[in-house]
Design a protein around this motif. Structure first.
Motif, PDB file in Angstrom:
ATOM      1  N   GLU A 163      20.744  17.774  25.414  1.00  0.00           N
ATOM      2  CA  GLU A 163      19.799  18.043  24.329  1.00  0.00           C
ATOM      3  C   GLU A 163      20.549  18.458  23.073  1.00  0.00           C
ATOM      4  N   VAL A 164      20.008  18.012  21.947  1.00  0.00           N
ATOM      5  CA  VAL A 164      20.542  18.380  20.639  1.00  0.00           C
ATOM      6  C   VAL A 164      19.357  18.757  19.766  1.00  0.00           C
ATOM      7  N   LYS A 165      19.501  19.851  19.025  1.00  0.00           N
ATOM      8  CA  LYS A 165      18.444  20.240  18.093  1.00  0.00           C
ATOM      9  C   LYS A 165      19.091  20.960  16.926  1.00  0.00           C
ATOM     10  N   TYR A 166      18.755  20.502  15.728  1.00  0.00           N
ATOM     11  CA  TYR A 166      19.251  21.189  14.550  1.00  0.00           C
ATOM     12  C   TYR A 166      18.286  20.981  13.391  1.00  0.00           C
ATOM     13  N   THR A 167      18.417  21.847  12.396  1.00  0.00           N
ATOM     14  CA  THR A 167      17.536  21.845  11.235  1.00  0.00           C
ATOM     15  C   THR A 167      18.376  21.783   9.975  1.00  0.00           C
ATOM     16  N   LYS A 168      17.966  20.909   9.059  1.00  0.00           N
ATOM     17  CA  LYS A 168      18.611  20.797   7.752  1.00  0.00           C
ATOM     18  C   LYS A 168      17.534  20.612   6.693  1.00  0.00           C
ATOM     19  N   CYS A 169      17.875  20.956   5.479  1.00  0.00           N
ATOM     20  CA  CYS A 169      16.972  20.735   4.355  1.00  0.00           C
ATOM     21  C   CYS A 169      16.913  19.234   4.065  1.00  0.00           C
ATOM     22  N   ILE A 170      15.716  18.726   3.742  1.00  0.00           N
ATOM     23  CA  ILE A 170      15.585  17.289   3.499  1.00  0.00           C
ATOM     24  C   ILE A 170      16.382  16.835   2.284  1.00  0.00           C
ATOM     25  N   SER A 171      16.736  17.761   1.406  1.00  0.00           N
ATOM     26  CA  SER A 171      17.532  17.373   0.238  1.00  0.00           C
ATOM     27  C   SER A 171      18.931  16.918   0.629  1.00  0.00           C
ATOM     28  N   THR A 172      19.348  17.194   1.868  1.00  0.00           N
ATOM     29  CA  THR A 172      20.641  16.735   2.369  1.00  0.00           C
ATOM     30  C   THR A 172      20.721  15.211   2.341  1.00  0.00           C
ATOM     31  N   TRP A 173      19.581  14.567   2.523  1.00  0.00           N
ATOM     32  CA  TRP A 173      19.548  13.112   2.640  1.00  0.00           C
ATOM     33  C   TRP A 173      18.959  12.413   1.423  1.00  0.00           C
ATOM     34  N   LEU A 174      18.724  13.155   0.339  1.00  0.00           N
ATOM     35  CA  LEU A 174      18.118  12.572  -0.862  1.00  0.00           C
ATOM     36  C   LEU A 174      19.074  12.661  -2.044  1.00  0.00           C
ATOM     37  N   ASP A 175      18.964  11.681  -2.950  1.00  0.00           N
ATOM     38  CA  ASP A 175      19.689  11.813  -4.208  1.00  0.00           C
ATOM     39  C   ASP A 175      18.777  12.505  -5.217  1.00  0.00           C
ATOM     40  N   ASP A 176      19.221  12.615  -6.452  1.00  0.00           N
ATOM     41  CA  ASP A 176      18.451  13.346  -7.462  1.00  0.00           C
ATOM     42  C   ASP A 176      17.126  12.680  -7.803  1.00  0.00           C
ATOM     43  N   SER A 177      17.036  11.366  -7.633  1.00  0.00           N
ATOM     44  CA  SER A 177      15.791  10.676  -7.961  1.00  0.00           C
ATOM     45  C   SER A 177      14.811  10.629  -6.795  1.00  0.00           C
ATOM     46  N   GLY A 178      15.211  11.126  -5.623  1.00  0.00           N
ATOM     47  CA  GLY A 178      14.310  11.158  -4.480  1.00  0.00           C
ATOM     48  C   GLY A 178      14.496  10.019  -3.496  1.00  0.00           C
ATOM     49  N   LYS A 179      15.495   9.178  -3.722  1.00  0.00           N
ATOM     50  CA  LYS A 179      15.760   8.089  -2.783  1.00  0.00           C
ATOM     51  C   LYS A 179      16.569   8.611  -1.599  1.00  0.00           C
ATOM     52  N   ILE A 180      16.272   8.068  -0.440  1.00  0.00           N
ATOM     53  CA  ILE A 180      16.992   8.459   0.759  1.00  0.00           C
ATOM     54  C   ILE A 180      18.339   7.753   0.780  1.00  0.00           C
ATOM     55  N   LEU A 181      19.378   8.493   1.125  1.00  0.00           N
ATOM     56  CA  LEU A 181      20.735   7.960   1.150  1.00  0.00           C
ATOM     57  C   LEU A 181      21.087   7.485   2.564  1.00  0.00           C
TER      58      LEU A 181
END
Length: 179
Positions: free
Chosen positions: A140-158
């Motif tokens: 099992e793996v479980k972790y939490t990150k802020c969604i901004s980790t995967w977004l650029d400044d314009s809101g697109k997912i990287l």
């Protein structure tokens, strides 16, 4: 190789549901394309079967009422209505206790993996949890990150950031099968 999206955009950076669904889709796409994990649809098929049975009761009640107008069809309508709402309640129980936010189930060389995600209502924290059964050993793996980790400044997912997360998940869930 970075997995690219067709549109490159899954919604604005302030629309958490769209961002969550976009991250889920990219994780699913990366697992199926880069690691050749075969997606299975067992829980979704079960949900569709439950919905289908509920619709059968509803449809039969409507058809019977059409063929035998109301006073004659009162008992059949009552049974079909109660059955429909009972099965709908069963569907909610299935979603809450069995699916639990699962967005991906798959197999790789007979080993099973299941991923689920969650974003709390007033938070930007994306929690991903994964379960696998590799050679009869559960992981099992479980972790939490802020969604901004995967977004650029314009809101697109990287996609390249999503691919790094997928690499991390794959290594932890398929430890003995990592290539």
């Amino acid at each position: 190789a970075v997995v690219s999206t067709q549109s490159g955009h899954y919604g604005g950076k302030y629309d958490k549901v769209a961002v969550k669904n976009g991250i889920d889709d990219l994780l699913r796409k990366t697992l199926t394309t880069k690691y050749n994990v075969t997606e299975t649809y067992k829980t979704r098929d079960t949900r569709l079967l439950i919905c289908f049975v509920a619709c059968l009761f509803s449809g039969f009640g409507c058809l019977y009422d059409f063929l035998h107008p109301f006073p004659e069809s009162k008992m059949v309508l009552a049974i079909c209505s109660l059955s429909y709402f009972t099965i709908t309640g069963l569907l909610y129980v299935w979603e809450w206790f069995v699916e639990k936010g699962t967005f991906f189930e798959g197999t790789l060389n007979g080993n099973v993996v299941k991923l689920s995600s969650y974003i709390p209502r007033y938070s930007g924290d994306y929690t991903i949890s994964g379960e696998s059964n590799v050679d009869n050993a559960k992981s099992e793996v479980k972790y939490t990150k802020c969604i901004s980790t995967w977004l650029d400044d314009s809101g697109k997912i990287l996609p390249e950031n999503i691919e790094k997360e997928t690499d991390h998940l794959y290594q932890n869930l398929f430890k003995s099968k990592a290539q």
